[in-house]
Scaffold this active site. Sequence first.
Site, PDB file in Angstrom:
ATOM      1  N   ARG A 177       0.394  -1.311   0.265  1.00  0.00           N
ATOM      2  CA  ARG A 177      -0.206   0.037  -0.001  1.00  0.00           C
ATOM      3  C   ARG A 177       0.604   1.276   0.165  1.00  0.00           C
ATOM      4  NH1 ARG A 177      -2.339  -3.565  -1.426  1.00  0.00           N
ATOM      5  NH2 ARG A 177      -3.530  -5.053  -0.691  1.00  0.00           N
ATOM      6  N   SER A 228     -10.632  -1.121   4.212  1.00  0.00           N
ATOM      7  CA  SER A 228     -10.510  -1.751   5.578  1.00  0.00           C
ATOM      8  C   SER A 228      -9.809  -0.431   5.650  1.00  0.00           C
ATOM      9  CB  SER A 228      -9.001  -1.879   4.831  1.00  0.00           C
ATOM     10  OG  SER A 228      -9.758  -3.580   5.025  1.00  0.00           O
ATOM     11  N   GLU A 298      -4.772   3.033   6.929  1.00  0.00           N
ATOM     12  CA  GLU A 298      -4.552   3.118   5.351  1.00  0.00           C
ATOM     13  C   GLU A 298      -5.645   4.563   4.560  1.00  0.00           C
ATOM     14  OE1 GLU A 298      -4.961  -0.315   3.367  1.00  0.00           O
ATOM     15  OE2 GLU A 298      -6.356   0.709   1.611  1.00  0.00           O
TER      16      GLU A 298
HETATM   17  C1  FAD Z   1     -16.061  -1.419  -0.026  1.00  0.00           C
HETATM   18  C2  FAD Z   1     -14.348  -1.355   0.089  1.00  0.00           C
HETATM   19  C3  FAD Z   1     -14.167  -2.464  -0.430  1.00  0.00           C
HETATM   20  C4  FAD Z   1     -11.937  -2.229  -0.652  1.00  0.00           C
HETATM   21  N1  FAD Z   1     -11.173  -3.100  -0.911  1.00  0.00           N
HETATM   22  C5  FAD Z   1     -10.163  -2.817  -1.558  1.00  0.00           C
HETATM   23  C6  FAD Z   1      -9.085  -4.018  -1.639  1.00  0.00           C
HETATM   24  O1  FAD Z   1      -9.306  -4.535  -1.666  1.00  0.00           O
HETATM   25  N2  FAD Z   1      -8.128  -3.578  -1.853  1.00  0.00           N
HETATM   26  C7  FAD Z   1      -7.479  -2.075  -1.544  1.00  0.00           C
HETATM   27  O2  FAD Z   1      -6.431  -1.376  -1.954  1.00  0.00           O
HETATM   28  N3  FAD Z   1      -8.541  -1.021  -1.632  1.00  0.00           N
HETATM   29  C8  FAD Z   1      -9.375  -1.062  -1.228  1.00  0.00           C
HETATM   30  N4  FAD Z   1      -9.867  -0.238  -0.992  1.00  0.00           N
HETATM   31  C9  FAD Z   1     -10.310   1.128  -0.727  1.00  0.00           C
HETATM   32  C10 FAD Z   1      -9.962   1.477  -2.199  1.00  0.00           C
HETATM   33  O3  FAD Z   1     -10.616   1.102  -3.155  1.00  0.00           O
HETATM   34  C11 FAD Z   1      -8.525   1.800  -3.069  1.00  0.00           C
HETATM   35  O4  FAD Z   1      -7.260   1.941  -2.121  1.00  0.00           O
HETATM   36  C12 FAD Z   1      -8.355   2.326  -4.449  1.00  0.00           C
HETATM   37  O5  FAD Z   1      -7.363   2.776  -4.984  1.00  0.00           O
HETATM   38  C13 FAD Z   1      -8.497   4.244  -4.284  1.00  0.00           C
HETATM   39  O6  FAD Z   1      -8.707   4.296  -5.554  1.00  0.00           O
HETATM   40  P1  FAD Z   1      -9.377   5.743  -5.343  1.00  0.00           P
HETATM   41  O7  FAD Z   1      -9.322   6.581  -7.036  1.00  0.00           O
HETATM   42  O8  FAD Z   1     -10.985   5.520  -4.908  1.00  0.00           O
HETATM   43  O9  FAD Z   1      -8.728   7.027  -4.690  1.00  0.00           O
HETATM   44  P2  FAD Z   1      -9.180   8.454  -3.906  1.00  0.00           P
HETATM   45  O10 FAD Z   1     -10.372   7.716  -2.592  1.00  0.00           O
HETATM   46  O11 FAD Z   1      -9.728   8.870  -4.157  1.00  0.00           O
HETATM   47  O12 FAD Z   1      -8.193   8.988  -3.679  1.00  0.00           O
HETATM   48  C14 FAD Z   1      -7.238   8.196  -2.556  1.00  0.00           C
HETATM   49  C15 FAD Z   1      -5.507   9.403  -2.416  1.00  0.00           C
HETATM   50  O13 FAD Z   1      -4.858   9.202  -3.715  1.00  0.00           O
HETATM   51  C16 FAD Z   1      -4.552   9.762  -4.307  1.00  0.00           C
HETATM   52  N5  FAD Z   1      -4.229  10.306  -5.836  1.00  0.00           N
HETATM   53  C17 FAD Z   1      -5.941   9.499  -6.379  1.00  0.00           C
HETATM   54  N6  FAD Z   1      -6.248  10.147  -7.383  1.00  0.00           N
HETATM   55  C18 FAD Z   1      -4.978  10.377  -7.888  1.00  0.00           C
HETATM   56  C19 FAD Z   1      -3.880  10.831  -8.856  1.00  0.00           C
HETATM   57  N7  FAD Z   1      -4.353  10.837  -9.852  1.00  0.00           N
HETATM   58  N8  FAD Z   1      -2.568  11.179  -9.023  1.00  0.00           N
HETATM   59  C20 FAD Z   1      -2.243  11.095  -7.876  1.00  0.00           C
HETATM   60  N9  FAD Z   1      -2.918  10.901  -6.862  1.00  0.00           N
HETATM   61  C21 FAD Z   1      -4.042  11.029  -6.682  1.00  0.00           C
HETATM   62  C22 FAD Z   1      -5.921  11.182  -2.812  1.00  0.00           C
HETATM   63  O14 FAD Z   1      -5.202  12.409  -2.890  1.00  0.00           O
HETATM   64  C23 FAD Z   1      -6.151  10.180  -2.171  1.00  0.00           C
HETATM   65  O15 FAD Z   1      -4.819  11.161  -1.575  1.00  0.00           O
HETATM   66  C24 FAD Z   1     -11.703  -0.226  -0.692  1.00  0.00           C
HETATM   67  C25 FAD Z   1     -12.570   0.238  -0.642  1.00  0.00           C
HETATM   68  C26 FAD Z   1     -13.410   0.299  -0.213  1.00  0.00           C
HETATM   69  C27 FAD Z   1     -14.839   1.609  -0.196  1.00  0.00           C
END
Ligand code: FAD
Length: 303
Positions: A177, A228, A298
């Site tokens: 991560r 998580s 996280e």
């Molecule tokens: C039900 C559920 C299940 C999940 N299961 C998993 C799993 O199995 N494995 C896992 O790893 N995660 C999981 N997650 C967490 C999440 O989905 C992941 O971490 C995902 O990669 C986050 O992507 P996002 O686009 O939503 O990021 P955001 O929540 O929009 O952003 C997260 C971070 O990334 C930064 N960011 C976003 N886009 C960019 C960009 N283009 N450039 C630079 N920085 C950026 C943001 O500034 C922020 O700091 C889960 C979440 C939920 C709600």
Amino acid sequence: MKDQLINYIVTNYNESVDVIENADMKEYTSFRIGGPCDIALFPHDRESFCAVLRYLNKHSLKHIVIGNGSNVLFADEGYRGIVVFTTKMKNFSFNGDILECDAGVQLTAVSVRAVKDGYEGYAFACGIPGSIGGAVYMNAGAYEGQIADVLLYSDYYDPATGEISRLSAEEHRFGYRYSSYMDTDRIVVSAGFRLEKAKDPSSVVALMEDHIRARKEKQPLEYPSAGSVFKRYPGHFTAALIDEAGLKGFRVGGAQVSEKHAGFIVNRGCATAKDVLELIQIIKDKIYEIKGIHIECEVRYIV
Ligand SMILES: Cc1cc2nc3c(=O)[nH]c(=O)nc-3n(C[C@H](O)[C@H](O)[C@H](O)COP(=O)(O)OP(=O)(O)OC[C@H]3O[C@@H](n4cnc5c(N)ncnc54)[C@H](O)[C@@H]3O)c2cc1C
């Protein structure tokens, strides 16, 4: 500043950037928590995305880039600044043995499209509710797979130069991560991924179905959450630690440690960021008290 920014967009990018003033972060995050930001911007393509970022940097306007909002917690007071969402940047293309995706492309969409076109390696991503940008940023992963296994390069916007540059896979220094993006203010614009023809495409589909089934069975998908909340502590599963600490189901206001999966904090309908932060602190303190270890969050808190 608000009027000048909106004027700049209307004049130059009226068709390719959506603007919402006072957008409520509850509506744009999987936790369904958080107050309004000053302006939310939704560029549709790489060009308008980078133009917007250049403008914000040039005028020193406070901003943050968000993908799907599935790993963030916005403050109850909201965000005094501009939130740039990548979710409308949805282009992806297959170029020979490389898959190129805009930052806003959904992980599940990549997973489904890759298998449809006969490739393997993306089953792990099916069901992670994030964007490519957010996933590269934190090396998202599940079920023995992670972004680091398939990424070839990412193209980023560099606020220091206003230019787009390329980061090789090694330069991401991926860890659990973690990617080097977390130590800089660079922004993922797009990414290139390795494509390998599946030896047995039907087994990849079966694997994806297994992952989806397991998520439905084990995760509290019926409630808003950010997945998580804590990182795994080496040698321990955090959900098991929280369970052992007797905190399953424990509640602060509308925020509750999920009864189904103790690694999740769920929003039972009216949770505030304050409730979630208080609950996180209680969990951390309790685990330190009984195990002597400091677990790390996280989910990113945005204020
Ligand atoms: C039900 C559920 C299940 C999940 N299961 C998993 C799993 O199995 N494995 C896992 O790893 N995660 C999981 N997650 C967490 C999440 O989905 C992941 O971490 C995902 O990669 C986050 O992507 P996002 O686009 O939503 O990021 P955001 O929540 O929009 O952003 C997260 C971070 O990334 C930064 N960011 C976003 N886009 C960019 C960009 N283009 N450039 C630079 N920085 C950026 C943001 O500034 C922020 O700091 C889960 C979440 C939920 C709600």
